[in-house]
Design an enzyme around this catalytic site. Structure first.
Site, mmCIF file in Angstrom:
data_model
loop_
_atom_site.group_PDB
_atom_site.id
_atom_site.type_symbol
_atom_site.label_atom_id
_atom_site.label_comp_id
_atom_site.label_asym_id
_atom_site.label_seq_id
_atom_site.Cartn_x
_atom_site.Cartn_y
_atom_site.Cartn_z
ATOM 1 C CB CYS A 134 -22.793 63.524 91.378
ATOM 2 S SG CYS A 134 -21.020 63.295 91.679
ATOM 3 C CB CYS A 146 -31.905 71.843 85.276
ATOM 4 S SG CYS A 146 -31.989 70.069 84.917
ATOM 5 C CB CYS A 182 -27.644 73.987 79.843
ATOM 6 S SG CYS A 182 -27.689 73.902 81.641
ATOM 7 C CB CYS A 242 -15.632 61.191 86.517
ATOM 8 S SG CYS A 242 -16.088 62.861 87.008
ATOM 9 C CB CYS A 267 -23.487 63.982 85.420
ATOM 10 S SG CYS A 267 -21.867 63.765 84.658
ATOM 11 C CG ASP A 320 -21.163 83.511 89.518
ATOM 12 O OD1 ASP A 320 -20.474 83.367 88.499
ATOM 13 O OD2 ASP A 320 -22.389 83.288 89.553
ATOM 14 C CB CYS A 375 -26.020 66.945 85.455
ATOM 15 S SG CYS A 375 -25.749 68.708 85.719
ATOM 16 C CB CYS A 408 -19.443 57.430 86.837
ATOM 17 S SG CYS A 408 -21.085 58.053 87.269
#
Length: 379
Positions: free
Chosen positions: A248, A241, A214, A188, A194, A134, A244, A191
């Site tokens: 899951c 946050c 966001c 996914c 999220c 990152d 989401c 669903c």
């Protein structure tokens, strides 16, 4: 050493170092990334993260970052929490810190271990290697999908059948030709948990994220006052946050297989807002030493804490908010004004406005004092 034997040794070493997921992809496995990145940038979804727009050629293609790269080893470390990360949202007198930031900075934890694995690649194959956590224009999530670690869910985060939505990712680029794993199919289904849970509706569509809406972006990356339209939705989220991620359904498998490697510090599970708002810069640095929270700095952190105080509905926190009305930093002062006007009676708020506004020289703070408080906004 043949490639299969090398992969077996690398997997064993990775597991011994605490990594839970390991996969290999070709450097050219995702030719769709430049177009996807260009679309996001054209839409402005990156917000103030100008570094994304400054390096699209390098970010959109691993070959643009390092032309000699042939293979990419992707590794994941499960950081799943040992309790419900959303539980503290209901206790408005405390601050809620994202799960990944409740202990040491994951960059510091992972990078050294990645370097050890990369050194093994170089020693066994004679190939060149580069390690990324990152810290460079690398699109780790789609590369992790290509390497079979999981798939990018509708919330754009990597989801794993074994580890849910809780994976730290790291990448090792190498000039070695290694056998690639099969990419993981998107799983996914129908669903939308999220997407539905997002307090600010930050997903224009499944698999798309508008960072400008966001809360993690707003309370970490965004440098100015939190936009008014998102303040109430921010609740007591003072760093990041997890909503989401936390909802899951694949997380149930993470809880069954997780080995705790990054247990949350007790003092960062649900710190009291009344104590956090009194921190000076030195106290902030001491409390968050080694934590990623420290990177946003004292002013942005206090901004977040004051927004949470304004949402608390707790009149006992009013005095602490008032104490920040004269703070030297306008970012803190402006958030304090909003908090005070949410908690104080109309008469008290008007008296404070008459006291502080005439000597306020910052236009953003002036705007906070002069903003119309919607009917029923005071708690």
């Amino acid at each position: 050493m043949n490639a299969e034997a090398l992969i077996a040794e690398l997997k064993a070493r990775a597991a011994s170092l605490g990594f839970d997921a390991f996969g290999v992809t070709r450097a050219d496995a995702r030719p769709d990334l430049p177009a996807r990145l260009a679309h996001a940038l054209e839409q402005g979804w990156h917000g103030e993260m100008e570094w994304m727009a400054e390096t699209p050629e390098r970010r959109g293609s691993p070959g643009g970052l390092w032309a000699e790269a042939r293979s990419i080893i992707m590794l994941g470390m499960n950081y799943g929490p040992d309790s419900d990360p959303m539980a503290a949202l209901a206790t408005r007198g405390v601050g809620n810190i994202s799960v990944y930031a409740r202990n040491r900075d994951y960059h510091d934890i992972i990078k050294g271990r990645l370097k050890e694995i990369a050194s093994l690649v170089a020693a066994r194959s004679g190939a060149n290697v580069k390690v990324f956590v990152d810290t460079a224009p690398v699109m780790e999530k789609p590369l992790a999908e290509a390497a079979g670690l999981g798939w990018q869910g509708k919330h754009t985060v990597v989801v794993s059948r074994q580890h849910g939505s809780w994976l730290f990712l790291g990448a090792i680029f190498t000039t070695a030709d290694l056998p690639a794993d099969a990419p993981h199919p998107e799983s996914c289904g129908s669903c939308t948990r999220c997407l539905d849970i997002c307090p600010t509706k930050a997903f224009p569509a499944p698999f798309q994220l508008d960072a400008r809406r966001c809360l993690s972006y707003l309370n970490i990356e965004f440098k100015g006052p939190i936009p008014h339209e998102f303040r109430v939705a921010m609740g007591n989220r003072i760093y990041g946050c997890d909503d989401c991620l936390a909802v899951c359904p694949w997380n149930k498998f993470a809880s069954a297989t997780r080995e705790m490697k990054l247990k949350a510090r007790d003092d960062l599970r649900s710190p009291a807002l009344g104590e956090l708002v009194t921190l000076d810069d030195a106290g902030f640095r001491q409390l968050f030493s080694g934590s990623p929270v420290k990177r946003i700095g004292h002013a942005r952190f206090l901004r977040n804490v004051l927004i949470a105080i304004g949402n608390s509905g707790d009149p006992s926190l009013l005095a602490a908010a008032e104490a920040r009305l004269g703070d030297p930093d306008p970012l803190i002062r402006g958030a304090a004004v909003w908090a005070v006007r949410r908690l104080a009676t109309e008469a008290r708020a008007d008296a404070l406005r008459l006291e502080f506004l005439p000597r306020e020289g910052d236009t953003t703070v002036q705007a906070e004092w002069n903003a119309v408080v919607p009917a029923g906004a005071r708690i």
